[in-house]
Design an enzyme around this catalytic site. Structure first.
Site, PDB file in Angstrom:
ATOM      1  N   ASN A  47      -9.931   0.872  -0.219  1.00  0.00           N
ATOM      2  CA  ASN A  47      -8.911   0.691   0.824  1.00  0.00           C
ATOM      3  C   ASN A  47      -9.441   0.866   2.065  1.00  0.00           C
ATOM      4  OD1 ASN A  47      -7.034   0.335  -1.463  1.00  0.00           O
ATOM      5  ND2 ASN A  47      -5.680   1.233  -0.626  1.00  0.00           N
ATOM      6  N   ASP A  93       0.866  -1.155   0.136  1.00  0.00           N
ATOM      7  CA  ASP A  93       0.006   0.201  -0.012  1.00  0.00           C
ATOM      8  C   ASP A  93       0.822   1.438  -0.103  1.00  0.00           C
ATOM      9  OD1 ASP A  93      -2.321   1.558  -0.015  1.00  0.00           O
ATOM     10  OD2 ASP A  93      -2.610   1.119   2.316  1.00  0.00           O
TER      11      ASP A  93
HETATM   12 ZN   LIG Z   1      -4.390   5.310   0.664  1.00  0.00          ZN
END
Ligand SMILES: [Zn+2]
Length: 286
Positions: free
Chosen positions: A231, A82
């Site tokens: 996310n 990420d």
């Molecule tokens: Zn993010």
């Protein structure tokens, strides 16, 4: 099913109009809660390694454990970096075994973002790894607990998104359409008109960052209008903290550590399952 790429896990999401949840793991407890929630629901999941974790830890040992858990999963699991914030960080993630990476060059001038992303796509694809990138800029850093407002100046411009994808060949694109990382100040509102205009010119999966705190109706609208990966981090992190606090309070602070781990595990698992349902995540066809 085990470890799969982002491309595989999102393969049918554009056509069938649903999203797959992407949850950051902080430790073995989070990993187990996220993956077992997916297994119990029979749905695919994206397990993410946050970049702040990456910078602070020697990952080779931890990576092996993560990879082992993903490979043993009974559902498809994508292991995704990420917010990779440098070329080096992304290469380390590929080398370590991630099946997908995000390069976040959203703060760079677009041509610089394109140059780095393009090179990473070439390397990642040669290694069978998927790449997500970002155009426009989702405000506040990951994990920020100070509530912040959405800054419309950094919303994604459809023409930039179209140009960026043509130049780089990325597999998924994160867009700024009304969310911030961490907590919202004010009422969050997705710019559906903008999302529609982006979807019209972009055929690859779109990613929504900063989803925690968004009402269910906004999630559903965003997914209906083209979001395919969501996310979600702050929501599970705060759920774990609240469960620990509640367990301590219920027992006047006299609690074995393992009970706190169990309480946080169950809290994360519950939120992951709820979000998967909201995202409309579908089991993958063989
Ligand atoms: Zn993010």
């Amino acid at each position: 099913m085990g470890l799969v790429t982002l491309n595989e896990i999102l393969r049918e999401s554009v056509e069938k109009n649903y999203a797959v949840g992407a949850f950051d793991t902080l430790d073995d407890n989070f990993t187990e809660a996220i993956v077992s929630a997916a297994e119990e629901e029979g749905k695919p999941v994206i397990l993410m390694i946050p970049n702040f974790f990456w910078e602070k830890n020697e990952l080779s040992f931890y990576f092996n454990k993560l990879l082992d858990r993903c490979r043993r999963a009974s559902v498809p699991v994508c292991l995704h970096l990420d917010h990779g914030n440098s070329f080096e960080c992304c290469i380390k993630a590929i080398h370590g075994g991630c099946s997908s990476i995000m390069f976040d060059g959203s703060s760079l001038p677009i041509e610089e973002n394109i140059a780095v992303t393009k090179e990473l796509v070439m390397i990642a694809h040669a290694c069978g790894v998927s790449v997500e990138a970002e155009i426009g800029h989702v405000g506040s850093p990951e994990g920020e607990l100070q509530a912040s407002e959405v800054d419309k100046r950094f919303y994604t411009r459809p023409e930039d998104a179209e140009y960026f994808i043509a130049q780089t060949g990325v597999d998924a694109l994160a867009v700024a359409v009304g969310t911030v990382h961490g907590l919202f100040k004010g009422t969050p509102k997705i710019d559906i008109g903008l999302l529609d205009r982006i979807r019209r010119v972009v055929k690859i999966p779109l990613v929504l960052h900063g989803g925690s705190g968004l009402p269910e109706s906004e999630f559903r609208a965003a997914i209906e209008h083209g979001i395919n990966k969501v996310n979600f981090f702050t929501g599970i992190s705060l759920a774990a903290t609240a469960a620990i606090k509640e367990t301590l309070e219920q027992n006047n602070g006299l609690v074995h550590y393992i009970e706190l781990l169990e309480a946080s595990h169950q809290a994360v698992k519950k939120v992951v399952k709820e979000q998967m349902c909201i995202f409309g995540t579908q089991p993958l066809a063989d």
